[in-house]
Each structure stands twice: as C-alpha cells, then as structure tokens.
Enzyme design. Structure first.
Site, PDB file in Angstrom:
ATOM      1  N   ASP A   1       0.855  -1.181   0.000  1.00  0.00           N
ATOM      2  CA  ASP A   1       0.000   0.000   0.000  1.00  0.00           C
ATOM      3  C   ASP A   1       0.891   1.231   0.000  1.00  0.00           C
ATOM      4  OD1 ASP A   1      -2.012  -1.827   0.223  1.00  0.00           O
ATOM      5  OD2 ASP A   1      -2.815  -1.079   2.127  1.00  0.00           O
TER       6      ASP A   1
ATOM      7  N   ASP B   1     -15.084  -3.814  -0.832  1.00  0.00           N
ATOM      8  CA  ASP B   1     -14.563  -3.420   0.478  1.00  0.00           C
ATOM      9  C   ASP B   1     -15.755  -3.163   1.384  1.00  0.00           C
ATOM     10  OD1 ASP B   1     -12.055  -3.475  -0.762  1.00  0.00           O
ATOM     11  OD2 ASP B   1     -12.238  -1.379  -1.361  1.00  0.00           O
TER      12      ASP B   1
END
Length: 251
Positions: A8, A129
């Site tokens: 990330d 998500d």
C-alpha cells in the site's frame, strides 16, 4: 491458493492502515520498489498494490512508483486505487500491469465498469470493500447502503469474473480473517442465478483480504477453496513468513 503480498503506497512510502483509517498509518519502508523486489525474492508470483493517495483523490497518483516497480520486477501485479475513468485504467495497463482493481466505480458508474469489462475482460477485478457488510467507497471514507453480497450478485451477471473481498474491520488489525463473511461471499458468487443454470460468466473467483495474522489463518482461507488471499501487515511485522507461506500453500 495464491498468496498476494500487499504493498500500500501513501506519500510515496510503503504503509499499512489500521482498519482503513488514514489517521492510523504505520510506515514500513520508504521505498516500495525495494519492497516489491523483496517479496519477489521470497517467491511471490503476484503483488497486490494499492495507490492509497489515488483512492482518496479519485485518480492515479503514485504512477511513477508503480512504473518503477513494474520495470524492476518480473512478478505479476494487480493494482487498485483511484481508477475512476477508462483513461485511468489505460494509463495503468499501459505500464504493463496484468490486472486492474476497480472499487468505487463498480457502485457509482456501472457503464464504465461494463465498458472496461468489454475492453479488458478478465484483467478487470472488482474490489468489494465492506464495513459491517456494507460497501465502502472513495478510499473507504464513504459507507454506502449497498450490501457487498448484493453488489457481487449483480456484478457476476454482467461479466465480472474476479472479486477481491476486504473486511475493513479486520484490515491491518492482525485479528484473523472474517471466515464467515468470506464463506458467505464465496457462496454468493458461486450460486445459481435463478435462470436454470449458472450465469454465463461463472465461475467467479474470490480473493480474500483483511485480518491475516498467521500461517494458520492462511490455511483456514485455503480450506475454503479461494483463488487467493492477500497478506499485508503480518508480513511486515514478521508474524507470517511469506516464503514459507508460499511454499506450503501456493507451490
């Protein structure tokens, strides 16, 4: 089961968020390119890369870093974060990226998703998500009133072939994956569509993300018959030995 080490990127660095909270950031390495090389050396066949800045701004931000990661590794890469137009997708695919992850637009711009599927087919994956089962968008800042399972059912019928399911409450928390939620999603995307046969594009594949804290957690996910599992914080803290996990579960 494929093990996807997660990278990330925020402000040009390799970070992990706690439960998707941008105020709770831990920086693990100043150079994501070196991290990509490290995970390749550990045996990774894929990398899961998220442009966190892009996810918030709604356009790719860390494009040069991703380009360098692509140029200096031979591992396959899936990239998500901020791709809200066909031009954005083309830009990232043009780097030589194998798979694009679309999140927000799967909920907000169905036409764009359908056109992306028409152009790139299986190279397009959808990130589901979820916060308490509800889809979150815009870098997880906005929680919708759409259930993740309902959205998955709709998207299977229009040709989405691969989902990446993240339980936000588990993400970055090292608390173990939400196995029941993963099982429910797996059932959802593999069930009959009520037209006498499975949808013409099935089967839909599932990659799980969020909460992996040990090799035992990865074994539990593998037992569900998933295509893959994403592991993030645990490989940075040392709770999971990536090379050992790949050797046991992927090789």
């Amino acid at each position: 089961m494929i093990i996807f080490p997660a990278i990330d990127i925020k402000d040009g660095q390799c970070v992990r968020l706690y439960q998707g909270d941008f105020a709770q950031v831990t920086t693990y390495d100043a150079d994501p390119v070196m991290v990509a090389q490290r995970w390749q050396a550990a045996g990774a066949s894929w990398l899961h890369v998220v442009d966190l800045d892009g996810a918030v701004r709604g356009q790719p931000v860390n494009i040069e870093l991703i380009r360098r990661m692509r140029e200096t590794t031979s591992v396959q890469m899936e990239v998500g974060g901020g791709m809200r137009s066909l031009a954005h997708i083309e830009q990232v695919i043009g780097l030589g990226i194998e798979r694009i992850i679309l999140g927000t637009v799967a909920l907000t711009d169905r036409g764009l998703l359908e056109e992306a599927l028409r152009r790139w087919g299986e190279r397009i994956a959808v990130g589901l998500d979820a916060r308490n089962g509800w889809i979150a968008t815009s870098g997880w800042h906005v929680t919708s009133r759409t259930r993740a399972t309902v959205l998955a059912t709709e998207l299977c019928t229009i040709g989405v072939q691969r989902f990446i399911y993240t339980d936000i409450a588990r993400d970055g928390a090292l608390s173990g994956p939400n196995l029941e939620a993963v099982k429910e999603m797996q059932r959802t995307i593999s069930q009959d569509r009520g037209i006498g046969q499975k949808n013409q594009f099935s089967p839909c594949s599932l990659i799980a993300s969020g909460g992996v804290s040990s090799l035992a957690d990865l074994r539990s996910l593998a037992a569900l018959g998933l295509e893959g599992a994403i592991v993030g914080k645990a490989i940075y803290t040392g709770d999971v030995d990536l090379a050992a996990a790949i050797q046991e579960l992927e090789r």
